[in-house]
Design a protein around this motif. Sequence first.
Motif, mmCIF file in Angstrom:
data_model
loop_
_atom_site.group_PDB
_atom_site.id
_atom_site.type_symbol
_atom_site.label_atom_id
_atom_site.label_comp_id
_atom_site.label_asym_id
_atom_site.label_seq_id
_atom_site.Cartn_x
_atom_site.Cartn_y
_atom_site.Cartn_z
ATOM 1 N N ASP A 113 0.804 -1.224 0.000
ATOM 2 C CA ASP A 113 0.000 0.000 0.000
ATOM 3 C C ASP A 113 0.836 1.272 0.000
ATOM 4 O O ASP A 113 0.377 2.333 0.426
ATOM 5 C CB ASP A 113 -0.956 0.024 1.199
ATOM 6 C CG ASP A 113 -1.952 -1.124 1.161
ATOM 7 O OD1 ASP A 113 -2.436 -1.437 0.063
ATOM 8 O OD2 ASP A 113 -2.216 -1.701 2.229
ATOM 9 N N GLN A 171 -6.212 8.762 -7.902
ATOM 10 C CA GLN A 171 -6.402 7.323 -7.694
ATOM 11 C C GLN A 171 -5.837 6.892 -6.343
ATOM 12 O O GLN A 171 -6.398 6.014 -5.675
ATOM 13 C CB GLN A 171 -5.747 6.531 -8.828
ATOM 14 C CG GLN A 171 -6.456 6.721 -10.168
ATOM 15 C CD GLN A 171 -5.795 5.965 -11.291
ATOM 16 O OE1 GLN A 171 -5.950 4.757 -11.423
ATOM 17 N NE2 GLN A 171 -5.044 6.690 -12.111
ATOM 18 N N GLY A 226 -8.155 5.247 -3.661
ATOM 19 C CA GLY A 226 -7.876 3.819 -3.492
ATOM 20 C C GLY A 226 -8.513 2.965 -4.564
ATOM 21 O O GLY A 226 -8.735 1.768 -4.373
ATOM 22 N N GLU A 227 -8.810 3.557 -5.714
ATOM 23 C CA GLU A 227 -9.384 2.808 -6.830
ATOM 24 C C GLU A 227 -8.956 3.451 -8.135
ATOM 25 O O GLU A 227 -8.497 4.594 -8.171
ATOM 26 C CB GLU A 227 -10.914 2.788 -6.757
ATOM 27 C CG GLU A 227 -11.554 4.167 -6.948
ATOM 28 C CD GLU A 227 -13.068 4.107 -7.087
ATOM 29 O OE1 GLU A 227 -13.713 3.383 -6.306
ATOM 30 O OE2 GLU A 227 -13.604 4.787 -7.989
ATOM 31 N N GLY A 228 -9.084 2.708 -9.241
ATOM 32 C CA GLY A 228 -8.755 3.233 -10.549
ATOM 33 C C GLY A 228 -7.995 2.224 -11.385
ATOM 34 O O GLY A 228 -7.629 1.140 -10.911
ATOM 35 N N HIS A 240 -4.631 0.819 -9.935
ATOM 36 C CA HIS A 240 -4.818 -0.226 -8.921
ATOM 37 C C HIS A 240 -5.166 -1.561 -9.570
ATOM 38 O O HIS A 240 -4.661 -2.617 -9.176
ATOM 39 C CB HIS A 240 -5.924 0.177 -7.945
ATOM 40 C CG HIS A 240 -5.557 1.311 -7.040
ATOM 41 N ND1 HIS A 240 -5.076 1.132 -5.765
ATOM 42 C CD2 HIS A 240 -5.582 2.646 -7.232
ATOM 43 C CE1 HIS A 240 -4.835 2.301 -5.206
ATOM 44 N NE2 HIS A 240 -5.132 3.236 -6.080
ATOM 45 N N GLN A 241 -6.046 -1.508 -10.574
ATOM 46 C CA GLN A 241 -6.466 -2.737 -11.237
ATOM 47 C C GLN A 241 -5.319 -3.387 -11.998
ATOM 48 O O GLN A 241 -5.115 -4.609 -11.920
ATOM 49 C CB GLN A 241 -7.633 -2.443 -12.193
ATOM 50 C CG GLN A 241 -8.232 -3.699 -12.806
ATOM 51 C CD GLN A 241 -9.419 -3.398 -13.705
ATOM 52 O OE1 GLN A 241 -9.701 -2.228 -14.030
ATOM 53 N NE2 GLN A 241 -10.131 -4.423 -14.109
ATOM 54 N N GLU A 247 -15.893 -1.028 -12.029
ATOM 55 C CA GLU A 247 -14.771 -1.410 -11.164
ATOM 56 C C GLU A 247 -14.267 -0.242 -10.307
ATOM 57 O O GLU A 247 -13.737 -0.449 -9.217
ATOM 58 C CB GLU A 247 -13.608 -1.943 -12.000
ATOM 59 C CG GLU A 247 -13.838 -3.316 -12.603
ATOM 60 C CD GLU A 247 -14.582 -3.237 -13.932
ATOM 61 O OE1 GLU A 247 -14.709 -4.273 -14.602
ATOM 62 O OE2 GLU A 247 -15.032 -2.119 -14.293
ATOM 63 N N TYR A 248 -14.401 0.986 -10.795
ATOM 64 C CA TYR A 248 -13.973 2.173 -10.038
ATOM 65 C C TYR A 248 -14.942 3.321 -10.332
ATOM 66 O O TYR A 248 -14.606 4.276 -11.039
ATOM 67 C CB TYR A 248 -12.525 2.574 -10.354
ATOM 68 C CG TYR A 248 -11.969 2.029 -11.656
ATOM 69 C CD1 TYR A 248 -11.327 0.792 -11.698
ATOM 70 C CD2 TYR A 248 -12.086 2.744 -12.843
ATOM 71 C CE1 TYR A 248 -10.828 0.290 -12.888
ATOM 72 C CE2 TYR A 248 -11.582 2.254 -14.032
ATOM 73 C CZ TYR A 248 -10.954 1.021 -14.040
ATOM 74 O OH TYR A 248 -10.467 0.526 -15.219
ATOM 75 N N PHE A 307 -13.878 7.168 -9.140
ATOM 76 C CA PHE A 307 -12.837 7.744 -9.983
ATOM 77 C C PHE A 307 -13.379 8.107 -11.366
ATOM 78 O O PHE A 307 -13.175 9.225 -11.848
ATOM 79 C CB PHE A 307 -11.672 6.760 -10.128
ATOM 80 C CG PHE A 307 -10.656 7.166 -11.157
ATOM 81 C CD1 PHE A 307 -9.730 8.163 -10.896
ATOM 82 C CD2 PHE A 307 -10.628 6.557 -12.412
ATOM 83 C CE1 PHE A 307 -8.799 8.549 -11.854
ATOM 84 C CE2 PHE A 307 -9.699 6.933 -13.374
ATOM 85 C CZ PHE A 307 -8.787 7.928 -13.092
ATOM 86 N N SER A 308 -14.056 7.174 -11.999
ATOM 87 C CA SER A 308 -14.523 7.428 -13.365
ATOM 88 C C SER A 308 -15.591 8.516 -13.412
ATOM 89 O O SER A 308 -15.661 9.293 -14.371
ATOM 90 C CB SER A 308 -15.051 6.126 -13.999
ATOM 91 O OG SER A 308 -16.056 5.536 -13.204
#
Length: 219
Positions: free
Chosen positions: A48, A66, A70-72, A75-76, A94-95, A98-99
């Motif tokens: 992390d 991101q 904690g997403e985006g 991360h994926q 999935e995010y 963010f999107s």
Amino acid sequence: MDPPQLLNLLARSLAHDTSRPWAMRLCEACVDVLKAQGGAFTVSIGPDERVAVSTPGAFEELEPLQEVLGEGPVHQAMAEDRLVVTHLGAVVDEYPVFSQIVAPAQGGATLYAAPMRAGGRVVGVFSLYVTTDPQARGSQDLQLLADIVGASLLGNAERLDWSGRAWLHRAAGMVIAQLGIRPDDALAVIRAKAFSRSMSLRSVVVDVLERRLTFSRDE
């Protein structure tokens, strides 16, 4: 394109400017080679824990965003060890946060997030922002360059700018003292504050370090 050709283009692009930090020049050279409009390296330095270098311009805040959320795609790509392609004008399941934030401002761009591999493991992600269609270089060139860069960054970690990460840990230490919580929770509190105030992570960290922002259990 074969690796020697790609390396030759990268070396020629890097040679144009030697006055600025090495990681930034490397990032801009990769963007130049791939004929894109922006890019970033996000390097994992522990569980992390990440440090990011972005080209200046319209896309430079997307990597810090991101991290705050904690997403985006970054991360994926890092978690799944695969190239992730995201059209920034659409809300993605999935995010979603963010999107949804990015869509109004960056709707005409496509984000390619390629895992950077070194020593048999994913060490980071190379993000490429493209507004033209189609992409000038194929995804195979992008992944090859990402792996070349991953090995280079891993071997030259001391040349990255770690100052932002050091500030974050100092700020987290102050939040731990104020709230009596675990380090992971302190980082989450700082990220949540940045998101709730629509501020960059760095801005919140500076406010904590300069004691303009403090936390208490009564909040």
